[in-house]
Design an enzyme around this catalytic site. Sequence first.
Site, PDB file in Angstrom:
ATOM      1  N   SER A  41      -5.154   3.731   9.553  1.00 51.66           N
ATOM      2  CA  SER A  41      -4.248   4.588   8.794  1.00 51.66           C
ATOM      3  C   SER A  41      -4.788   5.995   8.549  1.00 51.66           C
ATOM      4  O   SER A  41      -4.160   6.766   7.846  1.00 51.66           O
ATOM      5  CB  SER A  41      -3.913   3.922   7.460  1.00 51.66           C
ATOM      6  OG  SER A  41      -5.064   3.733   6.682  1.00 51.66           O
ATOM      7  N   PRO A  99     -12.005 -10.544  -6.735  1.00 52.76           N
ATOM      8  CA  PRO A  99     -12.576 -11.237  -7.910  1.00 52.76           C
ATOM      9  C   PRO A  99     -12.257 -10.494  -9.196  1.00 52.76           C
ATOM     10  O   PRO A  99     -12.222  -9.270  -9.242  1.00 52.76           O
ATOM     11  CB  PRO A  99     -14.081 -11.224  -7.628  1.00 52.76           C
ATOM     12  CG  PRO A  99     -14.211 -10.983  -6.160  1.00 52.76           C
ATOM     13  CD  PRO A  99     -13.037 -10.157  -5.770  1.00 52.76           C
ATOM     14  N   GLY A 100     -12.037 -11.267 -10.260  1.00 51.46           N
ATOM     15  CA  GLY A 100     -11.896 -10.688 -11.586  1.00 51.46           C
ATOM     16  C   GLY A 100     -10.518 -10.208 -11.969  1.00 51.46           C
ATOM     17  O   GLY A 100     -10.367  -9.534 -12.988  1.00 51.46           O
ATOM     18  N   GLY A 137      -7.973 -12.226 -12.633  1.00 46.87           N
ATOM     19  CA  GLY A 137      -7.337 -13.169 -13.538  1.00 46.87           C
ATOM     20  C   GLY A 137      -6.626 -14.323 -12.872  1.00 46.87           C
ATOM     21  O   GLY A 137      -5.690 -14.887 -13.430  1.00 46.87           O
ATOM     22  N   LYS A 138      -7.091 -14.715 -11.671  1.00 43.45           N
ATOM     23  CA  LYS A 138      -6.412 -15.805 -10.952  1.00 43.45           C
ATOM     24  C   LYS A 138      -6.604 -17.139 -11.680  1.00 43.45           C
ATOM     25  O   LYS A 138      -5.645 -17.894 -11.874  1.00 43.45           O
ATOM     26  CB  LYS A 138      -6.957 -15.897  -9.517  1.00 43.45           C
ATOM     27  CG  LYS A 138      -6.744 -14.645  -8.683  1.00 43.45           C
ATOM     28  CD  LYS A 138      -7.187 -14.839  -7.250  1.00 43.45           C
ATOM     29  CE  LYS A 138      -8.680 -15.032  -7.103  1.00 43.45           C
ATOM     30  NZ  LYS A 138      -9.467 -13.849  -7.515  1.00 43.45           N
ATOM     31  N   THR A 139      -7.834 -17.423 -12.070  1.00 50.36           N
ATOM     32  CA  THR A 139      -8.110 -18.708 -12.725  1.00 50.36           C
ATOM     33  C   THR A 139      -7.477 -18.778 -14.111  1.00 50.36           C
ATOM     34  O   THR A 139      -6.870 -19.783 -14.481  1.00 50.36           O
ATOM     35  CB  THR A 139      -9.630 -18.927 -12.826  1.00 50.36           C
ATOM     36  OG1 THR A 139     -10.204 -18.835 -11.520  1.00 50.36           O
ATOM     37  CG2 THR A 139      -9.944 -20.295 -13.402  1.00 50.36           C
ATOM     38  N   LYS A 162      -3.309   3.891  -3.012  1.00 50.69           N
ATOM     39  CA  LYS A 162      -3.569   5.214  -2.417  1.00 50.69           C
ATOM     40  C   LYS A 162      -2.888   6.328  -3.207  1.00 50.69           C
ATOM     41  O   LYS A 162      -3.466   7.396  -3.437  1.00 50.69           O
ATOM     42  CB  LYS A 162      -3.109   5.214  -0.962  1.00 50.69           C
ATOM     43  CG  LYS A 162      -3.966   4.352  -0.045  1.00 50.69           C
ATOM     44  CD  LYS A 162      -3.445   4.351   1.381  1.00 50.69           C
ATOM     45  CE  LYS A 162      -4.323   3.497   2.302  1.00 50.69           C
ATOM     46  NZ  LYS A 162      -3.837   3.457   3.688  1.00 50.69           N
TER      47      LYS A 162
END
Length: 799
Positions: free
Chosen positions: A675, A354-355, A357-359, A718
């Site tokens: 990992s 979330p957050g 910037g997809k939309t 990482k």
Amino acid sequence: MPEVIPLLPVRDIVLFPFMIIPLFVGREASIKAVDEALSKDRLILLSAQKDIIVEEPSQNDIYDVGVAAMIMKMLKLPDGRVKILVQGLLKAKIETYVQIKPFYLVNVSKIKEENITEITPEVDALMRNVKEQLEKYVSLGRLPSQDILIILENVNNPGRLADIVASNLGLKVDESQKILEETNQIERLKRVNDILAREIEILSMQAKIQSQAKEEMTKTQKDYFLREQLRQIKQELGETDEKTQEIIELKEKMLAAKMPSDVLKEAEKQLSRLEAMHQDAAEASTIRTYLEWLTDIPWSKKTKDNLNIETAKKILDEDHYDLEKIKERILEYLSVRKLNKKMKGPILCFIGPPGVGKTSLGKSIAKAMNRKFIRISLGGVHDEAEIRGHRRTYVGALPGRIIQGIKQAGTNNPVFMIDEIDKVGTDFRGDPSSALLEVLDPEQNFSFSDHYLNVPFDLSNVMFVATANVADAIPSPLRDRMEIINLSGYTLEEKEKIAEKYLVPRQIKENGLKGDYILFKPSAVKTVISGYTREAGLRNLEREIGTICRKIARLIAENKIKKYVITDKNVHKYLGTIKILPDEGRQTDEIGVSTGLAWTPFGGEILYIETVIVKGKGALSLTGQLGDVMKESAHAAISYARSKVDEIGIKPDTFEKNDIHIHIPEGAIPKDGPSAGITMATSLISALLKKPVRKDIAMTGEITLRGNVLPIGGLKEKTLAALRVGIKTVLIPERNKKDLEEISQLVKKNLKIIPVKHMDEVIKYAIIGISDTYSDKPLKPKPNNILSKNKGDKKRKKI
């Protein structure tokens, strides 16, 4: 009358003297009471129950005053019940209960009433009034027979008159009982008179309401005939009425919409039906709404794409920082569109936390392409009809959200964003994700059929953009139809750039400030990012910047006007003490402590793995809230160490005489993933050899029983975490060399990244004091056709 007689409790009725009624007796005790009466003098006391629901009434459930009656006839029914015909004789009161089981026997006394020797004018007037009211009551249709009026003509006793009227009014049990218990004949008749008046008033009101409703129906029919006559007159005069005008307007809209031929044919058919029926008919409204939808949908309207690649690139760069892969994909689409006008719209799916910037990225795409932008959210949607619409047979039916969005856009080629596609649910109303299969398939959506429209609509010109937080929640057939583009969380450096370029100016503007009043130093932004937010996206960062701006706005509003400079030294004045402490690197080389790297939705983090060897019986303890995969990695690390006893120089009985405890700090946070395998093995071997692990080296990689190092995910995050805490060297799997292209030059410049194939190499680099002769010839891994990939998990940390 004998003093002791059987008692028959009756439900939902009160018997009056001289009244003859049939009764059905079904209770066992009541049948026995009837048998007892028939075996003697046929006398029985009938008294009403206070509560008709009680199946076996006790003494307290029965009224004390009843009527002694004569059983005239008795008939046994096939179902075991008894039907009796009884006639009330006189009122009696229960003095005592002589017998309870198997039926009631009661000691009764007769209730004497005062004899009326003379009928006074007042009493005569009251009796006449009761008879007249009863006639009116009968005229209102409440009593089916008028025989009662003939009977009452010869009744001159006020008490008898009251009893007869009360017994025919169908009153409630408690009202009838009060009349029965009244010994004063005049008072009893007055009470009956009041009840009659009340009932007549209610019945008159009911009759008035029914009459008004009938008149309204008659008026509606009259209006219909007059309206039809008016329509015919207007038609003769050559004038058009409302209905004709509506039909003409609909025809004009149908022609203006430039529908496909099959759609136009269906629209004309429905218009003919509308024209044939009355405009006030129920179905006319449904057809009218359907035709309005057909004519409002943009069958042929489309916007012209902006095919200037340089302009589109400039718009994308202005709206979003970095995200080069996505920008390249959009520009590629525009380039192909420029060369091939008939290409179908792509189906893109942005997946990320979330957050990030997809939309807003969807809005930028629409802006860059000069297209309309429509967004729908499918979070929590469970009904298939939300996508395909309802059949027109349902009341209040509408098209689905896809067609509604196209109508709202006004063009047939918008950028259509489907938000939260991974949060679609399934229940008894269907599976919306299955309905999306047709929408999001370029080979099928050229003839998408909505249940409401029931005609095909071409969605191939629409550019669909879906968003999701995780790919695993999207059904595989739906995921297969979309082009997945992953958006990883922003690094600290990227957040600084975005805050400087976008977030800070936007919050200053939204909070009514100007650049003359506030200045954010880069050090302040960096402190807000690292000390007050822990997220992959930017929402909380923007909130914290907004909080600072609001506090400055209040000071300005209080006339404390000056230029406020926000630095890392005074951020705490506006946001309070630091909420998140930064990761710290190890200060010394320690035995049994190795530094690992973890991936979280908020970026990379440092992970320390501690191992302690104590006297015991070979037990293994794993603490730190580890997942199943991580526990298996620990067991693999121990098995590898045991297999290398001779080469490393560990005593053979070390594992049998000692307990091993592996712990990962921050025990409240769930951890999982394969990992951390080489990190665990390094910590374990360091503890067994009692040789320290270098403090300035970190590592990540999955281990096999043979000591092979397998690839992992999240390398970009990482390495950034390692650089943040001052790590100088990072060991990564050999197969992750391809991922180094995604890592920024800043990281590569300040961090030494060493690819390793085998655990022997890891030990050589990480543990201080290992002989140089060891691991000169590392074991060659056996060829394996199955490529192991670290897909991570859905928990707080992925190792």
